[in-house]
Design an enzyme around this catalytic site. Structure first.
Site, PDB file in Angstrom:
ATOM      1  N   THR A 110       0.817  -1.214   0.000  1.00  0.00           N
ATOM      2  CA  THR A 110       0.000   0.000   0.000  1.00  0.00           C
ATOM      3  C   THR A 110       0.850   1.262   0.000  1.00  0.00           C
ATOM      4  OG1 THR A 110      -1.773  -1.146   1.179  1.00  0.00           O
ATOM      5  CG2 THR A 110      -1.796   1.255   1.254  1.00  0.00           C
ATOM      6  N   SER A 155       1.359  -7.651  -0.860  1.00  0.00           N
ATOM      7  CA  SER A 155       1.993  -8.661  -0.014  1.00  0.00           C
ATOM      8  C   SER A 155       1.112  -9.872   0.253  1.00  0.00           C
ATOM      9  CB  SER A 155       2.439  -8.051   1.323  1.00  0.00           C
ATOM     10  OG  SER A 155       1.339  -7.706   2.132  1.00  0.00           O
ATOM     11  N   SER A 156      -0.207  -9.763   0.021  1.00  0.00           N
ATOM     12  CA  SER A 156      -1.060 -10.941   0.157  1.00  0.00           C
ATOM     13  C   SER A 156      -0.817 -11.936  -0.964  1.00  0.00           C
ATOM     14  CB  SER A 156      -2.536 -10.522   0.158  1.00  0.00           C
ATOM     15  OG  SER A 156      -2.893  -9.923  -1.077  1.00  0.00           O
ATOM     16  N   THR A 188       1.369  -4.568   4.228  1.00  0.00           N
ATOM     17  CA  THR A 188       1.102  -4.910   5.625  1.00  0.00           C
ATOM     18  C   THR A 188       0.491  -6.295   5.809  1.00  0.00           C
ATOM     19  OG1 THR A 188      -1.079  -3.846   5.556  1.00  0.00           O
ATOM     20  CG2 THR A 188       0.792  -2.487   6.254  1.00  0.00           C
ATOM     21  N   ASP A 189      -0.128  -6.859   4.766  1.00  0.00           N
ATOM     22  CA  ASP A 189      -0.840  -8.127   4.939  1.00  0.00           C
ATOM     23  C   ASP A 189       0.066  -9.261   5.399  1.00  0.00           C
ATOM     24  OD1 ASP A 189      -3.173  -6.926   4.236  1.00  0.00           O
ATOM     25  OD2 ASP A 189      -3.391  -7.907   2.294  1.00  0.00           O
TER      26      ASP A 189
END
Length: 409
Positions: A110, A155-156, A188-189
């Protein structure tokens, strides 16, 4: 501000802007409307995040530098695979304390995302553009920021191969004599997974900090610049030498071991499961790629059947993490399968509860005490995502998993 490239200096304004269209499944009109509402609500979100109500007072345990100055929004730039350097330009006002040579590795997330024409948020921004808002924060005579783009991912969507690439890049930069610390900008995931993976193989005294953002780069009030400034100050703080990897986020500096994402939308989105105690780190493992190692996470719930574990083993799992209930308990049927599996592969028991250690205090077929007696390993303060990474590292390197998790008690 000027970007340094192999062929000389170019004004940063010379960089063009690009955006990518996301592959979304909701109607375009609804996405556009939702994006517009998100922009209007961002100021309210920021205000609500300044004093979060769901974080215990003892969740930071590393040296936490002072907050950086506020920044105005800037625009995005195109993707690049080249390493670039940037240095702060002269501006009025006090400078944050940070000295040395820091490498910033940009991987997407993000913090590096902008809204496309449909309102979807996608990674588009280069590392050099991420660093531009820090131009007046640090003294360029004392601090050098070197930026390298190594990925542009949500990052997911990351795989263990991507994690391997980040670990390899961090290790390479830490070996340089002229580098004092490394910052990784990350989504952040799955930041908590990458953080503990880097920490597990980190054999250098030089600090590493992962950071990111909950609001995109083109938000009217992005949180990325402040988080990035905090990460830079974290890895240049002498007090953090020898303490491994951190997550630097929303004025908090959290040790990698025991960290987890605690909120889906608040800017203050990460928490720590170690209280004020600095977690004990095991001796760094010699890096071996994790990409070919399969470790599955199985969520326990009342009445969970045994075949959840058996199907995982039949599909090639080399290790299993069970996300139990309470202090680390599971139902009788799943417990029988876990005890049988522990005779074949390492099995780690964690909990779905945010805070507190996994403790083997209950008896019965699925109690933590019974499972421990059967060889199931307690994850201690680590939750399922980090337990999976640690178990994968143990399997890949041929390390006794109990030795790694013993330091998480």
């Amino acid at each position: 501000m000027y970007l340094y490239a192999d062929d000389g200096f170019l004004p940063s304004a010379f960089v063009s802007h690009t955006q990518k269209r996301g592959n979304m499944h909701t109607p375009t009109l609804r996405r556009s409307a939702r994006a517009s509402l998100a922009l209007i609500a961002s100021a309210c979100l920021l205000a609500s995040c300044q004093n979060p109500d769901n974080r215990p007072a003892d969740e930071t345990s590393a040296a936490t530098p002072e907050s950086s100055a506020s920044h105005s929004p800037t625009s995005s730039g195109p993707a690049t695979t080249e390493a670039t350097k940037t240095s702060a330009t002269e501006s009025e006002g006090p400078r944050a304390t940070a000295e040395g040579h820091v490498v910033v590795l940009s991987t997407g997330g993000t913090i590096a995302s902008t809204h496309d024409k449909t309102g979807a948020v996608v990674p588009t921004v280069t590392g050099s553009k991420l660093v531009e808002p820090l131009s007046g924060t640090f003294d360029s005579d004392k601090l050098t920021l070197e930026v390298k783009d190594i990925a542009k991912l949500d990052s997911s969507a990351m795989t263990l191969d991507d994690t391997d690439s980040i670990i390899t890049a961090v290790h390479k930069e830490l070996q340089r004599k002229d580098v004092d610390g490394v910052v990784v900008t990350h989504g952040t995931d799955s930041m908590e997974e990458t953080a503990i993976a880097v920490d597990t193989f980190q054999d250098s005294e030089k600090p590493v900090a992962l950071t990111g953002a909950m609001r995109p780069f083109d938000d009217p009030n992005p949180d990325g610049p402040d988080n990035l400034a905090l990460a830079v100050k974290t890895v240049t703080d002498p007090a953090n030498r020898g303490r491994g990897t951190f997550i630097a986020f929303a004025d908090h500096v959290i040790p990698a071991r025991g960290a987890f994402k605690s909120d889906t939308s608040k800017a203050d989105g990460f928490a720590n499961n170690n209280g004020e105690k600095q977690p004990q780190r095991p001796k760094a493992l010699k890096f071996k790629p994790l990409g070919n190692t399969r470790v599955d996470i199985i969520a326990a719930y009342p009445g969970a059947p045994a075949d959840l574990i058996q199907r995982s083993l039949d599909s090639g799992a080399e290790g299993i993490v069970i996300e139990g209930m309470g202090a680390g308990n599971i139902g009788d049927e799943l417990a029988q399968a876990a005890q049988a599996a522990a005779k074949k592969v390492p099995v780690v028991l964690t909990t779905r509860v945010d805070h507190g250690p996994v403790e083997g205090i209950y008896g019965g077929a699925g109690g933590g005490a019974t499972l421990a007696d059967a060889g199931v390993i307690s994850s201690g303060t680590l939750r399922a995502p980090q337990a999976r990474m640690l178990l994968a590292a143990a399997i890949t390197t041929g390390t006794d998993a109990e030795d790694l998790f013993a330091h998480a008690e």
